[in-house]
Design a protein around this motif. Structure first.
Motif, mmCIF file in Angstrom:
data_model
loop_
_atom_site.group_PDB
_atom_site.id
_atom_site.type_symbol
_atom_site.label_atom_id
_atom_site.label_comp_id
_atom_site.label_asym_id
_atom_site.label_seq_id
_atom_site.Cartn_x
_atom_site.Cartn_y
_atom_site.Cartn_z
ATOM 1 N N ASN A 59 -62.657 -35.830 -52.712
ATOM 2 C CA ASN A 59 -63.478 -37.180 -52.861
ATOM 3 C C ASN A 59 -64.666 -36.243 -53.324
ATOM 4 O OD1 ASN A 59 -62.095 -38.614 -51.195
ATOM 5 N ND2 ASN A 59 -63.047 -38.481 -49.589
ATOM 6 N N GLN A 60 -64.196 -35.476 -54.223
ATOM 7 C CA GLN A 60 -65.525 -35.142 -55.487
ATOM 8 C C GLN A 60 -64.917 -35.108 -56.631
ATOM 9 O OE1 GLN A 60 -67.355 -31.489 -55.093
ATOM 10 N NE2 GLN A 60 -65.924 -30.755 -53.157
ATOM 11 N N PRO A 61 -65.564 -36.033 -57.758
ATOM 12 C CA PRO A 61 -65.469 -36.398 -59.079
ATOM 13 C C PRO A 61 -65.033 -35.005 -60.123
ATOM 14 C CG PRO A 61 -67.454 -36.543 -59.072
ATOM 15 C CD PRO A 61 -67.034 -35.808 -57.904
ATOM 16 N N PHE A 62 -63.631 -35.075 -60.290
ATOM 17 C CA PHE A 62 -62.936 -34.050 -61.474
ATOM 18 C C PHE A 62 -61.844 -34.572 -62.821
ATOM 19 C CE2 PHE A 62 -59.767 -34.777 -58.042
ATOM 20 C CZ PHE A 62 -58.834 -35.025 -59.014
ATOM 21 N N GLU A 63 -62.035 -33.241 -63.305
ATOM 22 C CA GLU A 63 -61.110 -33.531 -64.487
ATOM 23 C C GLU A 63 -59.700 -32.688 -64.575
ATOM 24 O OE1 GLU A 63 -61.763 -33.185 -69.481
ATOM 25 O OE2 GLU A 63 -63.022 -32.293 -67.776
ATOM 26 N N VAL A 64 -59.102 -33.752 -64.980
ATOM 27 C CA VAL A 64 -57.629 -32.935 -65.153
ATOM 28 C C VAL A 64 -56.955 -32.708 -66.440
ATOM 29 C CG1 VAL A 64 -54.696 -32.780 -64.293
ATOM 30 C CG2 VAL A 64 -56.496 -34.302 -62.750
ATOM 31 N N ILE A 65 -56.807 -31.317 -67.119
ATOM 32 C CA ILE A 65 -56.665 -30.896 -67.807
ATOM 33 C C ILE A 65 -55.296 -30.077 -67.647
ATOM 34 C CG2 ILE A 65 -56.926 -29.577 -69.997
ATOM 35 C CD1 ILE A 65 -59.964 -29.012 -68.729
ATOM 36 N N LYS A 66 -54.809 -30.829 -68.495
ATOM 37 C CA LYS A 66 -52.720 -30.080 -68.482
ATOM 38 C C LYS A 66 -53.170 -29.390 -69.969
ATOM 39 C CE LYS A 66 -50.487 -34.343 -66.446
ATOM 40 N NZ LYS A 66 -50.329 -36.232 -66.996
ATOM 41 N N TYR A 67 -52.527 -28.180 -69.648
ATOM 42 C CA TYR A 67 -52.942 -27.280 -70.406
ATOM 43 C C TYR A 67 -52.238 -27.105 -71.802
ATOM 44 C CZ TYR A 67 -51.251 -23.904 -67.467
ATOM 45 O OH TYR A 67 -50.085 -23.167 -66.493
ATOM 46 N N LEU A 68 -50.577 -27.646 -71.061
ATOM 47 C CA LEU A 68 -49.760 -27.498 -71.554
ATOM 48 C C LEU A 68 -49.167 -28.737 -72.668
ATOM 49 C CD1 LEU A 68 -47.119 -26.483 -69.164
ATOM 50 C CD2 LEU A 68 -47.984 -25.322 -70.515
ATOM 51 N N ASP A 69 -49.551 -29.616 -72.602
ATOM 52 C CA ASP A 69 -49.771 -30.956 -73.973
ATOM 53 C C ASP A 69 -51.148 -30.351 -74.053
ATOM 54 O OD1 ASP A 69 -47.771 -31.603 -71.709
ATOM 55 O OD2 ASP A 69 -49.103 -33.491 -70.534
ATOM 56 N N ASN A 70 -51.757 -29.594 -74.191
ATOM 57 C CA ASN A 70 -53.586 -30.364 -74.340
ATOM 58 C C ASN A 70 -53.457 -28.864 -74.912
ATOM 59 O OD1 ASN A 70 -53.774 -32.864 -75.341
ATOM 60 N ND2 ASN A 70 -54.646 -33.387 -72.990
ATOM 61 N N PRO A 71 -53.039 -27.609 -75.020
ATOM 62 C CA PRO A 71 -53.665 -26.025 -75.013
ATOM 63 C C PRO A 71 -54.018 -25.693 -75.096
ATOM 64 C CG PRO A 71 -51.040 -26.574 -77.145
ATOM 65 C CD PRO A 71 -52.097 -27.686 -75.989
ATOM 66 N N LEU A 72 -54.843 -24.554 -74.641
ATOM 67 C CA LEU A 72 -56.600 -23.930 -75.049
ATOM 68 C C LEU A 72 -56.618 -23.745 -76.066
ATOM 69 C CD1 LEU A 72 -56.568 -22.954 -71.603
ATOM 70 C CD2 LEU A 72 -57.705 -24.005 -71.764
ATOM 71 N N THR A 73 -57.970 -23.513 -76.444
ATOM 72 C CA THR A 73 -58.258 -22.765 -77.601
ATOM 73 C C THR A 73 -58.489 -21.383 -77.304
ATOM 74 O OG1 THR A 73 -60.769 -23.043 -77.290
ATOM 75 C CG2 THR A 73 -59.421 -25.182 -78.867
ATOM 76 N N THR A 74 -59.414 -20.421 -78.034
ATOM 77 C CA THR A 74 -59.180 -18.861 -78.168
ATOM 78 C C THR A 74 -60.016 -18.816 -77.125
ATOM 79 O OG1 THR A 74 -57.818 -18.270 -80.275
ATOM 80 C CG2 THR A 74 -59.713 -16.987 -78.558
ATOM 81 N N LYS A 75 -61.399 -20.424 -77.799
ATOM 82 C CA LYS A 75 -62.951 -19.743 -76.861
ATOM 83 C C LYS A 75 -62.389 -20.626 -76.239
ATOM 84 C CE LYS A 75 -67.610 -21.958 -77.166
ATOM 85 N NZ LYS A 75 -67.548 -21.782 -75.595
#
Length: 113
Positions: free
Chosen positions: A24-40
């Motif tokens: 029950n805490q707010p969180f963000e889902v990052i689908k890293y396969l759909d939106n690849p991470l940057t090097t940073k």
């Protein structure tokens, strides 16, 4: 804010997502396969995890075995491999402010909530 770097096809990642939903805490889902991470972004995550890039690699993946397994790679090369092949990134990763864990086992996520 809590973030989960999530792969919906992975059962451990789905378990981590469920744990966050149940918290029950707010969180963000990052689908890293759909939106690849940057090097940073990846370097920031590695810093929060306090691990070497090689420790974030899924070494059982075919991509790793076929292209990298028998090579001696420096950190920058491992990071490049992870950026170019996000499937190699261990999952799920959960970050919360200045802390992060790889949710294996899932219960590790509770240590940073």
């Amino acid at each position: 804010m809590i973030k989960i770097y999530h792969n919906p096809r992975c059962s451990k990642s789905r378990q981590g997502l469920k744990l966050l939903e149940d918290s029950n805490q707010p969180f963000e889902v990052i689908k890293y396969l759909d939106n690849p991470l940057t090097t940073k972004e990846l370097k920031d995550i590695l810093s929060l995890l306090d691990i070497k890039p090689i420790d974030l690699v899924r070494k059982t993946e075919a991509i790793w075995k076929e292209n990298y397994k028998d090579k001696t790679l420096i950190d920058a090369q491992v990071i490049e491999a992870l950026i170019n092949n996000p499937k190699l990134i261990e999952r799920p990763i959960v970050t919360n402010k200045n802390k992060a864990v790889v949710g294996r086992p899932t219960e590790k996520i509770t240590t940073i909530l």
